[in-house]
Motif scaffolding. Structure first.
Motif, PDB file in Angstrom:
ATOM      1  N   SER A   1      13.604  22.738  15.958  1.00  0.00           N
ATOM      2  CA  SER A   1      14.563  23.200  16.968  1.00  0.00           C
ATOM      3  C   SER A   1      15.970  22.717  16.647  1.00  0.00           C
ATOM      4  O   SER A   1      16.949  23.457  16.823  1.00  0.00           O
ATOM      5  CB  SER A   1      14.151  22.712  18.354  1.00  0.00           C
ATOM      6  OG  SER A   1      12.875  23.207  18.704  1.00  0.00           O
ATOM      7  N   GLY A   2      16.080  21.458  16.200  1.00  0.00           N
ATOM      8  CA  GLY A   2      17.395  20.951  15.828  1.00  0.00           C
ATOM      9  C   GLY A   2      18.007  21.713  14.676  1.00  0.00           C
ATOM     10  O   GLY A   2      19.208  22.045  14.685  1.00  0.00           O
ATOM     11  N   ALA A   3      17.190  22.026  13.672  1.00  0.00           N
ATOM     12  CA  ALA A   3      17.710  22.825  12.543  1.00  0.00           C
ATOM     13  C   ALA A   3      18.144  24.207  13.017  1.00  0.00           C
ATOM     14  O   ALA A   3      19.176  24.741  12.582  1.00  0.00           O
ATOM     15  CB  ALA A   3      16.641  22.940  11.466  1.00  0.00           C
ATOM     16  N   GLY A   4      17.379  24.785  13.946  1.00  0.00           N
ATOM     17  CA  GLY A   4      17.758  26.084  14.490  1.00  0.00           C
ATOM     18  C   GLY A   4      19.036  26.028  15.297  1.00  0.00           C
ATOM     19  O   GLY A   4      19.845  26.973  15.254  1.00  0.00           O
ATOM     20  N   LEU A   5      19.259  24.925  16.045  1.00  0.00           N
ATOM     21  CA  LEU A   5      20.502  24.785  16.803  1.00  0.00           C
ATOM     22  C   LEU A   5      21.717  24.751  15.878  1.00  0.00           C
ATOM     23  O   LEU A   5      22.751  25.366  16.167  1.00  0.00           O
ATOM     24  CB  LEU A   5      20.462  23.495  17.633  1.00  0.00           C
ATOM     25  CG  LEU A   5      19.712  23.531  18.960  1.00  0.00           C
ATOM     26  CD1 LEU A   5      19.839  22.191  19.658  1.00  0.00           C
ATOM     27  CD2 LEU A   5      20.251  24.636  19.853  1.00  0.00           C
ATOM     28  N   GLY A   6      21.602  24.020  14.767  1.00  0.00           N
ATOM     29  CA  GLY A   6      22.714  23.957  13.828  1.00  0.00           C
ATOM     30  C   GLY A   6      23.051  25.314  13.251  1.00  0.00           C
ATOM     31  O   GLY A   6      24.229  25.697  13.150  1.00  0.00           O
TER      32      GLY A   6
ATOM     33  N   GLY B   1      28.518  24.861  23.163  1.00  0.00           N
ATOM     34  CA  GLY B   1      27.512  25.229  24.155  1.00  0.00           C
ATOM     35  C   GLY B   1      26.124  25.300  23.548  1.00  0.00           C
ATOM     36  O   GLY B   1      25.137  24.871  24.167  1.00  0.00           O
ATOM     37  N   SER B   2      26.014  25.831  22.343  1.00  0.00           N
ATOM     38  CA  SER B   2      24.713  25.917  21.669  1.00  0.00           C
ATOM     39  C   SER B   2      24.172  24.536  21.332  1.00  0.00           C
ATOM     40  O   SER B   2      22.971  24.273  21.470  1.00  0.00           O
ATOM     41  CB  SER B   2      24.840  26.747  20.388  1.00  0.00           C
ATOM     42  OG  SER B   2      25.282  28.057  20.682  1.00  0.00           O
ATOM     43  N   LEU B   3      25.054  23.638  20.898  1.00  0.00           N
ATOM     44  CA  LEU B   3      24.615  22.323  20.464  1.00  0.00           C
ATOM     45  C   LEU B   3      24.328  21.378  21.632  1.00  0.00           C
ATOM     46  O   LEU B   3      23.369  20.592  21.582  1.00  0.00           O
ATOM     47  CB  LEU B   3      25.670  21.695  19.551  1.00  0.00           C
ATOM     48  CG  LEU B   3      25.870  22.336  18.178  1.00  0.00           C
ATOM     49  CD1 LEU B   3      27.086  21.760  17.492  1.00  0.00           C
ATOM     50  CD2 LEU B   3      24.628  22.150  17.312  1.00  0.00           C
TER      51      LEU B   3
ATOM     52  N   ALA C   1      19.795  18.540  14.157  1.00  0.00           N
ATOM     53  CA  ALA C   1      20.928  19.472  14.262  1.00  0.00           C
ATOM     54  C   ALA C   1      22.119  18.962  13.455  1.00  0.00           C
ATOM     55  O   ALA C   1      22.817  19.747  12.792  1.00  0.00           O
ATOM     56  CB  ALA C   1      21.311  19.665  15.725  1.00  0.00           C
ATOM     57  N   LEU C   2      22.375  17.653  13.512  1.00  0.00           N
ATOM     58  CA  LEU C   2      23.466  17.071  12.737  1.00  0.00           C
ATOM     59  C   LEU C   2      23.239  17.260  11.248  1.00  0.00           C
ATOM     60  O   LEU C   2      24.164  17.621  10.495  1.00  0.00           O
ATOM     61  CB  LEU C   2      23.585  15.587  13.071  1.00  0.00           C
ATOM     62  CG  LEU C   2      24.673  14.802  12.334  1.00  0.00           C
ATOM     63  CD1 LEU C   2      26.049  15.335  12.677  1.00  0.00           C
ATOM     64  CD2 LEU C   2      24.579  13.313  12.672  1.00  0.00           C
ATOM     65  N   GLY C   3      22.000  17.027  10.807  1.00  0.00           N
ATOM     66  CA  GLY C   3      21.696  17.259   9.397  1.00  0.00           C
ATOM     67  C   GLY C   3      21.858  18.714   9.004  1.00  0.00           C
ATOM     68  O   GLY C   3      22.343  19.029   7.906  1.00  0.00           O
ATOM     69  N   SER C   4      21.458  19.613   9.901  1.00  0.00           N
ATOM     70  CA  SER C   4      21.625  21.042   9.627  1.00  0.00           C
ATOM     71  C   SER C   4      23.097  21.413   9.514  1.00  0.00           C
ATOM     72  O   SER C   4      23.510  22.169   8.614  1.00  0.00           O
ATOM     73  CB  SER C   4      20.953  21.853  10.734  1.00  0.00           C
ATOM     74  OG  SER C   4      21.182  23.233  10.558  1.00  0.00           O
ATOM     75  N   LEU C   5      23.929  20.869  10.430  1.00  0.00           N
ATOM     76  CA  LEU C   5      25.366  21.137  10.358  1.00  0.00           C
ATOM     77  C   LEU C   5      25.966  20.626   9.060  1.00  0.00           C
ATOM     78  O   LEU C   5      26.778  21.318   8.407  1.00  0.00           O
ATOM     79  CB  LEU C   5      26.074  20.476  11.545  1.00  0.00           C
ATOM     80  CG  LEU C   5      25.836  21.076  12.935  1.00  0.00           C
ATOM     81  CD1 LEU C   5      26.626  20.302  13.971  1.00  0.00           C
ATOM     82  CD2 LEU C   5      26.235  22.547  12.967  1.00  0.00           C
ATOM     83  N   LEU C   6      25.592  19.415   8.669  1.00  0.00           N
ATOM     84  CA  LEU C   6      26.125  18.852   7.419  1.00  0.00           C
ATOM     85  C   LEU C   6      25.726  19.706   6.222  1.00  0.00           C
ATOM     86  O   LEU C   6      26.554  19.950   5.314  1.00  0.00           O
ATOM     87  CB  LEU C   6      25.621  17.417   7.238  1.00  0.00           C
ATOM     88  CG  LEU C   6      26.211  16.370   8.193  1.00  0.00           C
ATOM     89  CD1 LEU C   6      25.498  15.038   8.027  1.00  0.00           C
ATOM     90  CD2 LEU C   6      27.713  16.207   7.934  1.00  0.00           C
ATOM     91  N   ALA C   7      24.480  20.158   6.211  1.00  0.00           N
ATOM     92  CA  ALA C   7      24.033  20.991   5.088  1.00  0.00           C
ATOM     93  C   ALA C   7      24.784  22.314   5.047  1.00  0.00           C
ATOM     94  O   ALA C   7      25.209  22.776   3.972  1.00  0.00           O
ATOM     95  CB  ALA C   7      22.524  21.235   5.202  1.00  0.00           C
ATOM     96  N   LEU C   8      24.978  22.940   6.206  1.00  0.00           N
ATOM     97  CA  LEU C   8      25.678  24.225   6.245  1.00  0.00           C
ATOM     98  C   LEU C   8      27.157  24.065   5.911  1.00  0.00           C
ATOM     99  O   LEU C   8      27.733  24.875   5.158  1.00  0.00           O
ATOM    100  CB  LEU C   8      25.518  24.858   7.628  1.00  0.00           C
ATOM    101  CG  LEU C   8      24.114  25.336   7.982  1.00  0.00           C
ATOM    102  CD1 LEU C   8      24.050  25.766   9.439  1.00  0.00           C
ATOM    103  CD2 LEU C   8      23.689  26.489   7.070  1.00  0.00           C
ATOM    104  N   LEU C   9      27.788  23.025   6.462  1.00  0.00           N
ATOM    105  CA  LEU C   9      29.210  22.810   6.188  1.00  0.00           C
ATOM    106  C   LEU C   9      29.461  22.442   4.727  1.00  0.00           C
ATOM    107  O   LEU C   9      30.551  22.681   4.195  1.00  0.00           O
ATOM    108  CB  LEU C   9      29.749  21.711   7.105  1.00  0.00           C
ATOM    109  CG  LEU C   9      29.842  22.075   8.592  1.00  0.00           C
ATOM    110  CD1 LEU C   9      30.198  20.851   9.410  1.00  0.00           C
ATOM    111  CD2 LEU C   9      30.876  23.180   8.815  1.00  0.00           C
ATOM    112  N   ALA C  10      28.460  21.833   4.094  1.00  0.00           N
ATOM    113  CA  ALA C  10      28.617  21.457   2.690  1.00  0.00           C
ATOM    114  C   ALA C  10      28.386  22.624   1.744  1.00  0.00           C
ATOM    115  O   ALA C  10      28.803  22.566   0.579  1.00  0.00           O
ATOM    116  CB  ALA C  10      27.657  20.315   2.352  1.00  0.00           C
TER     117      ALA C  10
END
Length: 466
Positions: free
Chosen positions: A91-96, A114-116, A194-203
């Motif tokens: 779910s966290g990965a999906g939120l990111g 709002g999503s996060l 979710a934080l890890g997902s954001l970092l991966a996507l932003l990178a």
């Protein structure tokens, strides 16, 4: 009793109280259990009333399968927890991914926040209101875990376990801290994912950031973004300048530095208003949980425990049988006292007074006499529970029918000795034994897993080996 105690020795104090509560709830719902031997063992163990109530309940839980059900429930609880942990990570990965999108369109900052943090904020406020106003702090995730644990256990004896745990914890209001630890821990894992997902996507992708509005002015967003960025800025996260905020109102700023500032701001808001509160609340709940566990006690004023006071701490001894016989007799389990037993004893059950007794006994074999009354039965069982013999011989007259009371007595005697042999006495001169009744004795003793002999086991009692 040693054989019964061994698995229970690994239980924690909380689990012992838990089983005690489960036994109480079971007796409240289904009526009193057959507990003569459990009461006797609890009285023999000594201690205050609470320890005797607990000893009695653990003996019954072991005998009736509730201890095994607790182990099954724990396995189900672990499996349910792993499923919830996996769901939190996914779910966290999906939120990111939902917050940033695929990078084709600029990221709407308010929609991303709002999503996060939207559902997290609602559930967090709900938990705080539950603790402050209602005083319970119950949460859907915690109830879901309890429900899944019971479903995965698949044990009929586990029906009272979840209610018993909640009743026990509610006395010290520990349920809100235990379930709170679970809930905040799962949310912390979800937001960390979710934080890890954001970092991966932003990178790995290039994102632009904009804010959009029709009704609100740009000053409102400037104030909102700077206010939200104040706490992250204290922790080292950058906050966009007023110029950058205003420039991002129409289109995403193409400069690489601007993209990085917005990305760090989003990460800082997620950490400070999402991950950090959940981690701190999980640690606080864990601290309160540990404090409360040390003060957990049985409520001896409950009716279910008050009724046991006279039986477990009697002001005067009550002799005899007061409970109805069980539908099925328990297996005798010979050898249960082997670790703490010594000596040999011969006892007879309901013999004809005309039969000469006792026979000539080898040296070191004690004569326990003939049991004919409830008082004699209770006295002998009390003696054997305190000083269990290594070898016990029980003489029975096979001319009498093996009724349920006699068989229950044999089983109780055998459970208080290291090894037991039943001596089926020979017929008197000029008499013959009923073959069908003798066969009934053989079947009954085999059902109790007791060894029997037609001849006198005096040599065996004296220490001889077969």
């Amino acid at each position: 009793m040693t054989a019964l105690k061994a698995p229970l020795a690994t239980l924690s104090p909380l689990q012992r109280l838990w089983l005690t509560e489960a036994v109480r709830l079971r007796e409240e719902q289904a009526g009193p259990l057959e507990d003569r031997e459990a009461n006797r063992q609890a009285v023999a163990a000594g201690g205050d009333l609470a320890s005797r109530v607990e000893a009695r309940a653990l003996w019954l839980a072991q005998r009736d399968g509730m201890h095994a059900a607790l182990l099954h429930w724990r396995q189900g609880a672990v499996l349910a927890l792993w499923l919830l942990l996996a769901a939190a990570v996914l779910s966290g990965a999906g939120l990111g991914l939902a917050a940033l999108g695929d990078g084709v369109r600029p990221v709407n900052l308010m929609w991303a926040l709002g999503s996060l943090l939207g559902l997290h904020a609602l559930t967090l406020v709900g938990w705080i209101v539950g603790v402050v106003v209602a005083g319970n702090g119950s949460a859907t995730l915690g109830r879901l875990w309890l429900w899944l644990s019971e479903k995965f256990a698949r044990d009929a004896q586990a029906v009272q376990l979840a209610p018993a745990l909640l009743v026990l914890l509610q006395r010290q209001r520990l349920n809100r801290w235990g379930l709170g630890l679970l809930v905040h821990g799962l949310w912390a894992l979800l937001l960390l994912s979710a934080l890890g997902s954001l970092l991966a996507l932003l990178a790995t992708r290039r994102y632009g950031f904009v804010w959009e509005t029709t009704l609100l002015g740009s000053d409102t967003f400037v104030t909102l973004i700077q206010t939200l960025g104040a706490l992250p800025q204290v922790l080292g996260f950058s906050t966009p300048t007023v110029g950058l905020i205003r420039a991002s109102g129409a289109d995403a700023v193409a400069e690489e530095g601007a993209r990085q500032v917005w990305a760090v701001w989003v990460l800082g808001v997620l950490v400070c208003y999402g991950l950090l509160p959940r981690v701190l609340l999980a640690l606080f709940c864990a601290w309160r949980w540990q404090q409360g566990r040390a003060s957990l006690r049985l409520d001896l004023d409950l009716p279910g425990y008050s009724l046991l006071r006279e039986r477990l701490q009697p002001s005067s001894e009550r002799l005899g049988v007061t409970d109805a016989a069980p539908e099925h007799l328990a297996v005798a389990q010979p050898g249960g006292q082997a670790l703490a037993s010594e000596g040999a004893v011969l006892v007879a059950v309901e013999l004809d007074p005309r039969r000469p007794w006792p026979p000539a006994l080898p040296k070191g074999v004690a004569d326990a006499g003939v049991i004919d009354s409830r008082e004699q039965r209770q006295h002998l069982l009390d003696q054997l529970s305190r000083f269990p013999p290594a070898r016990l011989g029980i003489a029975c007259d096979p001319r009498r029918s093996p009724d349920r009371g006699t068989l229950a007595l044999l089983a109780e005697l055998a459970r208080n000795a290291g090894q037991t042999r039943v001596w089926l006495l020979a017929a008197e001169p000029g008499e013959a034994l009923d073959s069908q009744r003798l066969e009934d004795w053989h079947v009954a003793l085999e059902g109790l897993q007791l060894e029997w002999r037609q001849g006198a086991p005096l040599g065996w009692l004296g220490g001889e080996y077969d």
